[in-house]
Design an enzyme around this catalytic site. Structure first.
Site, PDB file in Angstrom:
ATOM      1  N   ARG A  58       0.820  -1.221   0.000  1.00 12.82           N
ATOM      2  CA  ARG A  58       0.000   0.000   0.000  1.00 12.82           C
ATOM      3  C   ARG A  58       0.848   1.264   0.000  1.00 12.82           C
ATOM      4  O   ARG A  58       0.385   2.321  -0.423  1.00 12.82           O
ATOM      5  CB  ARG A  58      -1.001  -0.020   1.155  1.00 12.82           C
ATOM      6  CG  ARG A  58      -2.131  -1.031   0.927  1.00 12.82           C
ATOM      7  CD  ARG A  58      -3.200  -0.971   2.003  1.00 12.82           C
ATOM      8  NE  ARG A  58      -2.686  -1.136   3.328  1.00 12.82           N
ATOM      9  CZ  ARG A  58      -2.564  -2.298   3.972  1.00 12.82           C
ATOM     10  NH1 ARG A  58      -2.934  -3.410   3.376  1.00 12.82           N
ATOM     11  NH2 ARG A  58      -2.091  -2.352   5.192  1.00 12.82           N
ATOM     12  N   GLU A  95       6.370  -7.814  15.727  1.00 11.14           N
ATOM     13  CA  GLU A  95       5.843  -8.132  17.054  1.00 11.14           C
ATOM     14  C   GLU A  95       5.767  -9.641  17.272  1.00 11.14           C
ATOM     15  O   GLU A  95       6.094 -10.149  18.332  1.00 11.14           O
ATOM     16  CB  GLU A  95       4.464  -7.490  17.216  1.00 11.14           C
ATOM     17  CG  GLU A  95       3.935  -7.553  18.627  1.00 11.14           C
ATOM     18  CD  GLU A  95       2.640  -6.771  18.782  1.00 11.14           C
ATOM     19  OE1 GLU A  95       2.043  -6.893  19.862  1.00 11.14           O
ATOM     20  OE2 GLU A  95       2.234  -6.072  17.841  1.00 11.14           O
TER      21      GLU A  95
END
Length: 171
Positions: A58, A95
């Site tokens: 994106r 993460e």
């Protein structure tokens, strides 16, 4: 024009508990899309970029039209094995797990000023890795930019350059 009116929140995507900020509703509204590009151009112009870089995928939607608007070139930071020719890559921690981004080895002339763009700044891991990779390629990175920042995730703190954003969400 309030660009927030053109960002759709989709709950529980891509997994339960996540609120996804969908820019496709902004992309399909011509006047809002043009306003977003004009505002981003105003934010990054003072950094005097010579190239804009977008993070797959994106980020391409933000950086490519903005580069055209500013009369600049555009380069891509992509997932592994997506670019032809010699590449420079960087593995980085997420993460939960790790990822890798690559750039063509000849994409940047050493010392060239490159502003890095993505659609969203969340935890900052991908953006920070992009800055590091661009520097490895010889770029000077005066700033980064994103359409949306999720301030509650603290991604800005992982960056050692300014980050310009159009919209900030605090929760």
């Amino acid at each position: 024009m309030d660009l927030r009116d053109h960002i759709r929140g989709i709950p529980d995507f891509p997994k339960p508990g996540i609120l996804f900020y969908d820019i496709s509703t902004l992309l399909r509204h011509g006047p809002a899309w043009r306003a977003a590009m004009a505002r981003l151009a105003g934010l990054i112009g003072p950094y005097r970029p010579q190239l804009l870089a977008g993070i797959e995928s994106r980020g391409f939607l933000v950086a490519a039209p903005l580069a055209l608007e500013l009369g600049l070139g555009f380069i891509m930071l992509r997932k592994p094995r997506k670019l032809p020719g010699a590449t420079i890559g960087l593995d980085y921690a997420l993460e939960y797990g790790s990822d890798r981004i690559e750039i063509q080895a000849d994409a940047v002339v050493p010392g060239q000023r490159v502003v890095l763009l993505d659609d969203l700044l969340a935890t900052g891991g991908t953006m920070a890795a992009g800055v590091k990779l661009l520097r490895q390629a010889g770029a000077v990175v005066p700033a980064t930019a994103a359409m949306i920042e999720l301030t509650f995730l603290g991604g800005r703190s992982r960056l050692d350059v300014p980050c310009e954003t159009l919209l900030r969400y605090d929760e």
